[in-house]
Write a protein that holds these residues in place. Structure first.
Motif, PDB file in Angstrom:
ATOM      1  N   PHE A  28      36.981 -42.810  68.031  1.00 18.77           N
ATOM      2  CA  PHE A  28      38.409 -42.913  68.295  1.00 18.77           C
ATOM      3  C   PHE A  28      38.820 -44.355  68.503  1.00 18.77           C
ATOM      4  O   PHE A  28      38.148 -45.116  69.187  1.00 18.77           O
ATOM      5  N   LYS A  29      39.959 -44.712  67.900  1.00 19.72           N
ATOM      6  CA  LYS A  29      40.484 -46.060  68.111  1.00 19.72           C
ATOM      7  C   LYS A  29      40.821 -46.211  69.594  1.00 19.72           C
ATOM      8  O   LYS A  29      41.322 -45.289  70.218  1.00 19.72           O
ATOM      9  N   GLU A  30      40.520 -47.391  70.113  1.00 22.54           N
ATOM     10  CA  GLU A  30      40.748 -47.632  71.545  1.00 22.54           C
ATOM     11  C   GLU A  30      40.060 -46.565  72.374  1.00 22.54           C
ATOM     12  O   GLU A  30      40.615 -46.042  73.325  1.00 22.54           O
ATOM     13  N   SER A  31      38.829 -46.205  71.996  1.00 22.45           N
ATOM     14  CA  SER A  31      38.160 -45.033  72.552  1.00 22.45           C
ATOM     15  C   SER A  31      37.879 -45.123  74.043  1.00 22.45           C
ATOM     16  O   SER A  31      37.733 -44.102  74.686  1.00 22.45           O
ATOM     17  N   GLY A  32      37.808 -46.292  74.606  1.00 26.19           N
ATOM     18  CA  GLY A  32      37.523 -46.387  76.035  1.00 26.19           C
ATOM     19  C   GLY A  32      38.554 -45.653  76.868  1.00 26.19           C
ATOM     20  O   GLY A  32      38.218 -44.829  77.720  1.00 26.19           O
ATOM     21  N   ALA A  33      39.820 -45.910  76.602  1.00 22.92           N
ATOM     22  CA  ALA A  33      40.886 -45.250  77.350  1.00 22.92           C
ATOM     23  C   ALA A  33      40.960 -43.771  77.002  1.00 22.92           C
ATOM     24  O   ALA A  33      41.146 -42.926  77.874  1.00 22.92           O
ATOM     25  N   ILE A  34      40.797 -43.444  75.747  1.00 25.58           N
ATOM     26  CA  ILE A  34      40.859 -42.045  75.325  1.00 25.58           C
ATOM     27  C   ILE A  34      39.707 -41.264  75.932  1.00 25.58           C
ATOM     28  O   ILE A  34      39.888 -40.189  76.483  1.00 25.58           O
ATOM     29  N   GLU A  35      38.508 -41.810  75.829  1.00 22.42           N
ATOM     30  CA  GLU A  35      37.329 -41.124  76.371  1.00 22.42           C
ATOM     31  C   GLU A  35      37.441 -40.963  77.879  1.00 22.42           C
ATOM     32  O   GLU A  35      37.195 -39.891  78.427  1.00 22.42           O
ATOM     33  N   TYR A  36      37.815 -42.007  78.577  1.00 25.85           N
ATOM     34  CA  TYR A  36      37.902 -41.959  80.042  1.00 25.85           C
ATOM     35  C   TYR A  36      39.027 -41.040  80.508  1.00 25.85           C
ATOM     36  O   TYR A  36      38.860 -40.268  81.448  1.00 25.85           O
ATOM     37  N   GLY A  37      40.184 -41.088  79.835  1.00 24.87           N
ATOM     38  CA  GLY A  37      41.360 -40.369  80.311  1.00 24.87           C
ATOM     39  C   GLY A  37      41.426 -38.910  79.938  1.00 24.87           C
ATOM     40  O   GLY A  37      42.217 -38.165  80.504  1.00 24.87           O
ATOM     41  N   SER A  38      40.608 -38.475  79.009  1.00 26.52           N
ATOM     42  CA  SER A  38      40.711 -37.087  78.552  1.00 26.52           C
ATOM     43  C   SER A  38      39.803 -36.159  79.355  1.00 26.52           C
ATOM     44  O   SER A  38      38.732 -36.543  79.796  1.00 26.52           O
ATOM     45  N   ASP A  39      40.265 -34.935  79.519  1.00 26.98           N
ATOM     46  CA  ASP A  39      39.433 -33.887  80.111  1.00 26.98           C
ATOM     47  C   ASP A  39      38.601 -33.216  79.029  1.00 26.98           C
ATOM     48  O   ASP A  39      37.456 -32.845  79.249  1.00 26.98           O
ATOM     49  N   VAL A  40      39.211 -33.031  77.871  1.00 25.20           N
ATOM     50  CA  VAL A  40      38.537 -32.434  76.725  1.00 25.20           C
ATOM     51  C   VAL A  40      38.801 -33.336  75.528  1.00 25.20           C
ATOM     52  O   VAL A  40      39.932 -33.762  75.302  1.00 25.20           O
ATOM     53  N   LEU A  41      37.754 -33.612  74.775  1.00 16.38           N
ATOM     54  CA  LEU A  41      37.876 -34.467  73.594  1.00 16.38           C
ATOM     55  C   LEU A  41      37.290 -33.709  72.407  1.00 16.38           C
ATOM     56  O   LEU A  41      36.133 -33.289  72.442  1.00 16.38           O
ATOM     57  N   LEU A  42      38.120 -33.487  71.394  1.00 24.52           N
ATOM     58  CA  LEU A  42      37.715 -32.746  70.211  1.00 24.52           C
ATOM     59  C   LEU A  42      37.761 -33.666  68.999  1.00 24.52           C
ATOM     60  O   LEU A  42      38.616 -34.538  68.908  1.00 24.52           O
ATOM     61  N   GLY A  43      36.871 -33.437  68.064  1.00 23.66           N
ATOM     62  CA  GLY A  43      36.872 -34.186  66.817  1.00 23.66           C
ATOM     63  C   GLY A  43      36.832 -33.226  65.643  1.00 23.66           C
ATOM     64  O   GLY A  43      36.257 -32.138  65.731  1.00 23.66           O
ATOM     65  N   LEU A  44      37.446 -33.609  64.543  1.00 24.85           N
ATOM     66  CA  LEU A  44      37.472 -32.790  63.336  1.00 24.85           C
ATOM     67  C   LEU A  44      36.659 -33.497  62.261  1.00 24.85           C
ATOM     68  O   LEU A  44      36.836 -34.704  62.031  1.00 24.85           O
ATOM     69  N   GLN A  45      35.762 -32.760  61.617  1.00 30.08           N
ATOM     70  CA  GLN A  45      34.908 -33.344  60.584  1.00 30.08           C
ATOM     71  C   GLN A  45      34.525 -32.266  59.573  1.00 30.08           C
ATOM     72  O   GLN A  45      34.681 -31.081  59.846  1.00 30.08           O
ATOM     73  N   PRO A  46      34.023 -32.679  58.393  1.00 29.83           N
ATOM     74  CA  PRO A  46      33.532 -31.680  57.439  1.00 29.83           C
ATOM     75  C   PRO A  46      32.384 -30.875  58.059  1.00 29.83           C
ATOM     76  O   PRO A  46      31.561 -31.431  58.792  1.00 29.83           O
ATOM     77  N   GLU A  47      32.350 -29.593  57.759  1.00 27.84           N
ATOM     78  CA  GLU A  47      31.277 -28.752  58.291  1.00 27.84           C
ATOM     79  C   GLU A  47      29.938 -29.217  57.719  1.00 27.84           C
ATOM     80  O   GLU A  47      29.822 -29.526  56.549  1.00 27.84           O
ATOM     81  N   GLY A  48      28.944 -29.291  58.587  1.00 26.34           N
ATOM     82  CA  GLY A  48      27.613 -29.733  58.179  1.00 26.34           C
ATOM     83  C   GLY A  48      27.427 -31.231  58.229  1.00 26.34           C
ATOM     84  O   GLY A  48      26.375 -31.751  57.866  1.00 26.34           O
ATOM     85  N   MET A  49      28.428 -31.954  58.685  1.00 24.93           N
ATOM     86  CA  MET A  49      28.344 -33.427  58.723  1.00 24.93           C
ATOM     87  C   MET A  49      27.210 -33.900  59.619  1.00 24.93           C
ATOM     88  O   MET A  49      26.485 -34.826  59.276  1.00 24.93           O
ATOM     89  N   ARG A  50      27.049 -33.264  60.756  1.00 29.47           N
ATOM     90  CA  ARG A  50      26.000 -33.674  61.694  1.00 29.47           C
ATOM     91  C   ARG A  50      24.621 -33.584  61.032  1.00 29.47           C
ATOM     92  O   ARG A  50      23.804 -34.496  61.153  1.00 29.47           O
ATOM     93  N   GLU A  51      24.374 -32.491  60.311  1.00 28.60           N
ATOM     94  CA  GLU A  51      23.089 -32.311  59.643  1.00 28.60           C
ATOM     95  C   GLU A  51      22.883 -33.364  58.560  1.00 28.60           C
ATOM     96  O   GLU A  51      21.791 -33.901  58.403  1.00 28.60           O
TER      97      GLU A  51
END
Length: 120
Positions: A37-60
């Protein structure tokens, strides 16, 4: 400052606030993480839940990426996914302050012509 103000609005109104953020360019061909996430420090710290959208199977696909050849294969996977009218996607829970973060993503279908997500 915006994230802090949104946290205060959520707290004062006792209601969830949803924020949509773009990803940094280096994350386009990689699996989504909290660093994506752009400017992820504030987003990561300030959020209670953080979701990301990606193609299925991307992690593998990314777990296999160790050299240039597999990196090219992962890039091809992304290009092929984007070229499809119906795309298999997943929502990945990156952070959940009130509970666990499951390893598996939540599967969705994205119908590009209608710009619509549906259950898989």
């Amino acid at each position: 400052r915006n994230v802090t103000d949104l946290r205060q609005v959520a707290r004062d109104l006792q209601t969830p606030v949803f924020v949509i953020s773009s990803l940094n360019r280096s994350s386009y061909s990689e699996g989504v993480t909290v660093d994506s996430f752009k400017e992820s420090g504030a987003i990561e710290y300030g959020s209670d839940v953080l979701l990301g959208l990606q193609p299925e199977g991307m992690r593998e696909h990314m777990e296999k990426t160790k050299d240039t050849r597999t990196k090219r294969e992962a890039d091809k996977f992304i290009r092929d996914t984007k070229a499809s009218d119906v795309r298999s996607c997943e929502i990945v829970v990156l952070k959940n302050r009130a509970g666990r973060t499951p390893y598996e993503g939540i599967p969705l279908k994205f119908r590009a012509r209608a710009s619509r997500f549906t259950e898989k």
